[in-house]
Structure formats: structure tokens, C-alpha cells
Motif scaffolding. Structure first.
Motif, mmCIF file in Angstrom:
data_model
loop_
_atom_site.group_PDB
_atom_site.id
_atom_site.type_symbol
_atom_site.label_atom_id
_atom_site.label_comp_id
_atom_site.label_asym_id
_atom_site.label_seq_id
_atom_site.Cartn_x
_atom_site.Cartn_y
_atom_site.Cartn_z
ATOM 1 N N VAL A 126 -1.027 -17.404 6.834
ATOM 2 C CA VAL A 126 -0.472 -16.725 5.666
ATOM 3 C C VAL A 126 0.148 -15.326 6.154
ATOM 4 N N VAL A 127 1.510 -15.280 5.376
ATOM 5 C CA VAL A 127 1.958 -14.208 5.785
ATOM 6 C C VAL A 127 2.503 -13.349 4.574
ATOM 7 N N THR A 128 2.405 -11.898 4.584
ATOM 8 C CA THR A 128 2.919 -11.131 3.649
ATOM 9 C C THR A 128 3.274 -9.961 4.263
ATOM 10 N N THR A 129 4.212 -9.269 3.493
ATOM 11 C CA THR A 129 4.981 -7.849 3.880
ATOM 12 C C THR A 129 5.061 -6.868 2.717
ATOM 13 N N ASP A 130 4.807 -5.625 3.374
ATOM 14 C CA ASP A 130 4.812 -4.527 2.332
ATOM 15 C C ASP A 130 5.472 -3.143 2.543
ATOM 16 N N MET A 131 6.229 -2.694 2.003
ATOM 17 C CA MET A 131 7.016 -1.432 2.447
ATOM 18 C C MET A 131 6.712 -0.320 1.859
ATOM 19 N N MET A 132 6.530 1.228 2.608
ATOM 20 C CA MET A 132 6.259 2.214 1.918
ATOM 21 C C MET A 132 7.190 3.250 2.353
ATOM 22 N N ILE A 133 7.772 3.968 1.409
ATOM 23 C CA ILE A 133 9.000 4.898 1.459
ATOM 24 C C ILE A 133 8.767 6.059 1.000
ATOM 25 N N HIS A 134 8.702 7.243 1.850
ATOM 26 C CA HIS A 134 8.428 8.643 1.337
ATOM 27 C C HIS A 134 9.247 8.964 -0.036
ATOM 28 N N GLY A 135 8.508 9.228 -0.896
ATOM 29 C CA GLY A 135 9.165 9.579 -2.171
ATOM 30 C C GLY A 135 8.497 8.524 -3.084
ATOM 31 N N PRO A 136 8.993 7.517 -3.414
ATOM 32 C CA PRO A 136 8.505 6.627 -4.442
ATOM 33 C C PRO A 136 6.871 6.152 -4.065
ATOM 34 N N ASP A 137 6.677 5.877 -2.756
ATOM 35 C CA ASP A 137 5.489 5.352 -2.426
ATOM 36 C C ASP A 137 4.372 6.372 -1.996
ATOM 37 N N PHE A 138 4.921 7.541 -1.356
ATOM 38 C CA PHE A 138 3.790 8.682 -0.620
ATOM 39 C C PHE A 138 4.619 9.802 -0.338
ATOM 40 N N ARG A 139 3.856 10.922 -0.574
ATOM 41 C CA ARG A 139 4.234 12.129 0.047
ATOM 42 C C ARG A 139 3.622 12.740 1.178
ATOM 43 N N THR A 140 4.257 13.204 2.027
ATOM 44 C CA THR A 140 3.553 13.658 3.185
ATOM 45 C C THR A 140 2.851 15.004 3.053
ATOM 46 N N ALA A 141 3.171 15.655 2.009
ATOM 47 C CA ALA A 141 2.268 16.800 1.383
ATOM 48 C C ALA A 141 0.913 16.265 1.111
ATOM 49 N N TRP A 142 0.742 15.214 0.667
ATOM 50 C CA TRP A 142 -0.661 14.579 0.287
ATOM 51 C C TRP A 142 -1.249 13.798 1.216
ATOM 52 N N SER A 143 -0.462 12.800 1.959
ATOM 53 C CA SER A 143 -1.095 12.115 2.802
ATOM 54 C C SER A 143 -0.806 12.500 4.151
ATOM 55 N N THR A 144 -1.885 12.421 4.934
ATOM 56 C CA THR A 144 -1.823 12.637 6.592
ATOM 57 C C THR A 144 -1.194 11.516 7.063
ATOM 58 N N MET A 145 -0.654 11.655 8.468
ATOM 59 C CA MET A 145 -0.167 10.390 9.029
ATOM 60 C C MET A 145 -1.306 9.339 9.186
ATOM 61 N N HIS A 146 -2.518 9.670 9.455
ATOM 62 C CA HIS A 146 -3.687 8.932 9.663
ATOM 63 C C HIS A 146 -3.704 8.137 8.205
ATOM 64 N N ASP A 147 -3.736 8.729 7.271
ATOM 65 C CA ASP A 147 -3.930 8.053 5.907
ATOM 66 C C ASP A 147 -2.917 7.193 5.829
ATOM 67 N N LEU A 148 -1.698 7.397 6.212
ATOM 68 C CA LEU A 148 -0.500 6.412 6.158
ATOM 69 C C LEU A 148 -0.433 5.296 6.979
ATOM 70 N N GLY A 149 -0.951 5.477 8.111
ATOM 71 C CA GLY A 149 -1.336 4.129 8.838
ATOM 72 C C GLY A 149 -2.415 3.526 8.283
ATOM 73 N N TRP A 150 -3.286 3.962 7.978
ATOM 74 C CA TRP A 150 -4.490 3.266 7.331
ATOM 75 C C TRP A 150 -4.045 2.510 6.034
ATOM 76 N N LYS A 151 -3.160 3.111 4.949
ATOM 77 C CA LYS A 151 -2.914 2.553 3.801
ATOM 78 C C LYS A 151 -2.069 1.558 4.195
ATOM 79 N N ALA A 152 -1.034 1.770 5.121
ATOM 80 C CA ALA A 152 -0.131 0.560 5.505
ATOM 81 C C ALA A 152 -0.818 -0.731 5.907
ATOM 82 N N ALA A 153 -1.798 -0.456 6.442
ATOM 83 C CA ALA A 153 -2.588 -1.480 7.205
ATOM 84 C C ALA A 153 -3.539 -2.159 6.015
#
Ligand SMILES: [Mg+2]
Length: 345
Positions: free
Chosen positions: A54-81
Motif C-alpha cells: 500500500v502506498v500513499t503520500t501527503d504534503m504539508m506546506i507552511h501557510g495553508p497546512d500549518f503555522r510555525t507559530a502554532w506548531s513546534t517542529m516536533h509537532d510537524l514531524g509527528w503530524k507528517a508521520a
């Protein structure tokens, strides 16, 4: 970015260089139990014992998908996974491996990139033990961009698609409904400064006050193991709720050519965002009634029943989402103007 209270200008992606930064990031990434040949060559080699993957992909871009003021980089790694693991689980597969491509501003402190890797590691360990990162790419861009591809093992089972829901099946959900949207609403309302811009200090305070909705939004915990449990139990259709129950349930209704009739009292109890809130990454599945009678697997809770597709005035079947027998529009509103002549089931 809020983790770096005193960023060292000598320790940024630009100053260190991509290769040296990668050398610090890679050892922090989780290892995959399916790895036959890991990072170091041009590509990794993975075991696919089932003969399929099974294969799938998902993209996260600063602005439409997240804000670094709200998400830590740890959050972003967690959420991307987590979001990618969730799509694999929604097929009834067990996640085995991820590849990650990251493009970050050159001014990004390397410790922030290490925190991103730690977030991916922690998410895999918590949600899908044995799944790890087998490759990726690091580049420089003015806009922080994260692309993850995930692979999964069907373990000999047929994939659970969106098209198998049948009349009489029980509709069930594992995970929250509308909790991530509640978190996002709180962030837009109170995670901002006086000018309305996303604010790290306000967000951190909000997170301490409302940990559940904020975590659901910033670092979701999809019920990954319930994907394979549902498949083993005989789920007839499944997906993960990324765009809100009304929209995602409609996808199953259309693919399966049925009506999905949800229980209004249960939705009301789940809160104001239950039908429309996106990004919960809960799993929605349909199960034969006989399976439900014996007890739904994992964390699944019944929320409704699959019925025959409603019939419109011209007698055409119109696959739809209903609440207590009444059609719901894609924004999740109960449509008072909808008149279904033949409401079966
Ligand atoms: Mg999905």
C-alpha cells in the motif's frame, strides 16, 4: 520558530550545509523493521512479504497546512508521520515505512530539524511500532515544505476500500469527531496576537489550558492499529476522516452507492464540529451487522447504519449522507429543502 529561543546563527541549515545537517538528522529517525537495505545507497530496499504494498503520500506546506507559530517542529514531524500512517491504516494495512522530503528556509536552526526527526520517531513509536523512515531528501526553500510517502503491508488480506459498504452494515468510528477542528478554532480565536497574527506565546498558553483539542489539531493520535483490527474483523469499507465526517462519509456513500444514515443524538453529543470538523484522522468503517453484534473491534463505536441510497423526485438513487434519515449537505447542514421520496432502510 518557538523552540529556538536563542538560535545560534552558526548552526543553521545554511551555515552547516545540507549534507552535515542530514548526518545529524538521519540517526534520529526511526528505523523500519521492513528494511532490507537502509539509508546510504541511492534508494532503500524494503521487504514486501505479501507481494503487494500500500502506498500513499501527503504534503504539508507552511501557510495553508500549518503555522510555525502554532506548531513546534516536533509537532510537524509527528503530524507528517501520523497523517500518512492514518491513510495506510485506512486501507486495512499495517504501516511499514516512510520516506520524507523536507525543504526548509536556510535560516532554520539545525536543532529544529532534529526536533522534526524526533517528532517522526516518537509518532512511529507511539502509533505504528516497527514503522520507520527509510529515506528522504533535504533541501532549502523560503517556504517550509514537508512531503511524506508511506508504505504498508496488507498481511495477506484484501485492501478495505471505500466501495464495499452494504445496506444493513453498521457505520462506526474509532477516534474523536471534531476535536481537531475545535483546536483549530481555538487557535484562530485565541492563538493570535493583537493584530490577529498567529502567536507562539498565545498558542503555548492555549495548549496548557486546552490540551486535548490543541493536541488533536497539532499532534494527532490516529488509531493506526484499529485499521488492521477492522480489516481482520471484516470491515466492508473504511477511510480516515481528514475533511470532516459529512464530506468523508459522502465519499463512502458515493463509492458504495448507498446512503449512510448517522445518529443525530450521537453527533450532537460529540460536539459542534462532529459533522464538519476536518483533520481528526479518526477511522470510519462499515461492518456487517453480524460483526457488530459480536462487538466492534478496537476503539470503534457505532454511529449509524448503511441504508439504500435515497431516491430523488425522478426516481434516481442518490448516494448521500443522512442524519436520522434526513439528507445532509456537504457542509454538514441538515438540508431542510431536501425531499427524498423513497427513504429506504
Ligand atoms: Mg485519507
Amino acid at each position: 520558530m518557538r523552540d529556538a529561543s536563542t538560535p545560534d546563527p552558526r548552526d543553521t541549515l545554511d551555515a552547516v550545509g545540507e549534507l552535515a545537517a542530514l548526518a545529524r538528522i538521519i540517526p534520529r529517525l526511526p528505523e523500519s523493521a521492513a528494511t532490507l537495505l537502509g539509508p546510504g545507497d541511492d534508494a532503500a530496499v524494503l521487504a514486501a512479504a505479501d507481494g503487494r504494498y500500500v502506498v500513499t503520500t501527503d504534503m504539508m506546506i507552511h501557510g495553508p497546512d500549518f503555522r510555525t507559530a502554532w506548531s513546534t517542529m516536533h509537532d510537524l514531524g509527528w503530524k507528517a508521520a501520523a497523517t500518512n500512517l492514518s491513510d495506510v491504516a485506512a486501507m486495512g494495512a499495517r504501516p511499514t515505512a516512510l520516506v520524507v522530503a523536507l525543504a526548509a528556509p536556510g535560516s532554520t536552526p539545525v536543532p529544529e530539524l532534529e526536533a522534526f526527526a524526533d517528532g517522526m520517531r516518537d509518532a512511529c513509536a507511539a502509533l505504528a511500532p516497527g514503522c520507520g523512515v527509510v529515506g528522504g531528501d533535504l533541501s532549502v526553500s523560503s517556504v517550509l515544505t514537508i512531503a511524506v510517502t508511506a508504505f504498508g503491508d496488507l498481511e495477506g488480506r484484501a485492501p478495505v476500500t471505500r466501495s464495499g459498504a452494504g445496506e444493513g452494515d453498521v457505520i462506526a468510528v474509532s477516534g474523536p469527531l471534531g476535536l481537531a477542528a475545535e483546536g483549530l478554532a481555538l487557535l484562530f480565536e485565541r492563538g493570535v496576537d493583537a493584530t490577529g497574527a498567529p502567536d507562539a506565546t498565545a498558542a503555548a498558553r492555549l495548549r496548557a489550558e486546552h490540551p486535548e483539542p490543541l493536541s488533536a489539531q497539532l499532534a494527532p493520535r490516529p488509531p493506526i492499529a484499529d485499521g488492521t483490527l477492522a480489516a481482520r474483523a471484516g470491515a466492508t469499507a473504511m477511510l480516515d476522516l481528514s475533511d470532516g465526517l459529512a464530506l468523508d462519509a459522502r465519499r463512502v456513500a458515493r463509492a458504495s452507492g448507498v446512503g449512510l444514515d448517522l445518529d443525530g443524538a450521537l453527533l450532537a453529543a460529540a460536539g459542534p464540529h462532529a459533522l464538519t470538523g476536518g483533520e481528526d484522522h479518526s477511522l470510519m468503517a462499515t461492518f456487517p451487522a453480524a460483526v457488530a453484534e459480536q462487538g466492534l473491534p478496537g476503539g470503534f463505536v457505532a454511529i449509524g447504519r448503511v441504508v439504500a441510497a435515497p431516491v430523488d423526485a425522478e426516481g434516481r438513487a442518490v448516494p448521500a449522507v443522512l442524519v436520522d434519515g434526513r439528507a445532509v449537505d456537504e457542509r454538514g447542514g441538515w438540508d431542510p429543502f431536501a425531499e427524498w421520496s423513497g427513504q429506504a432502510g
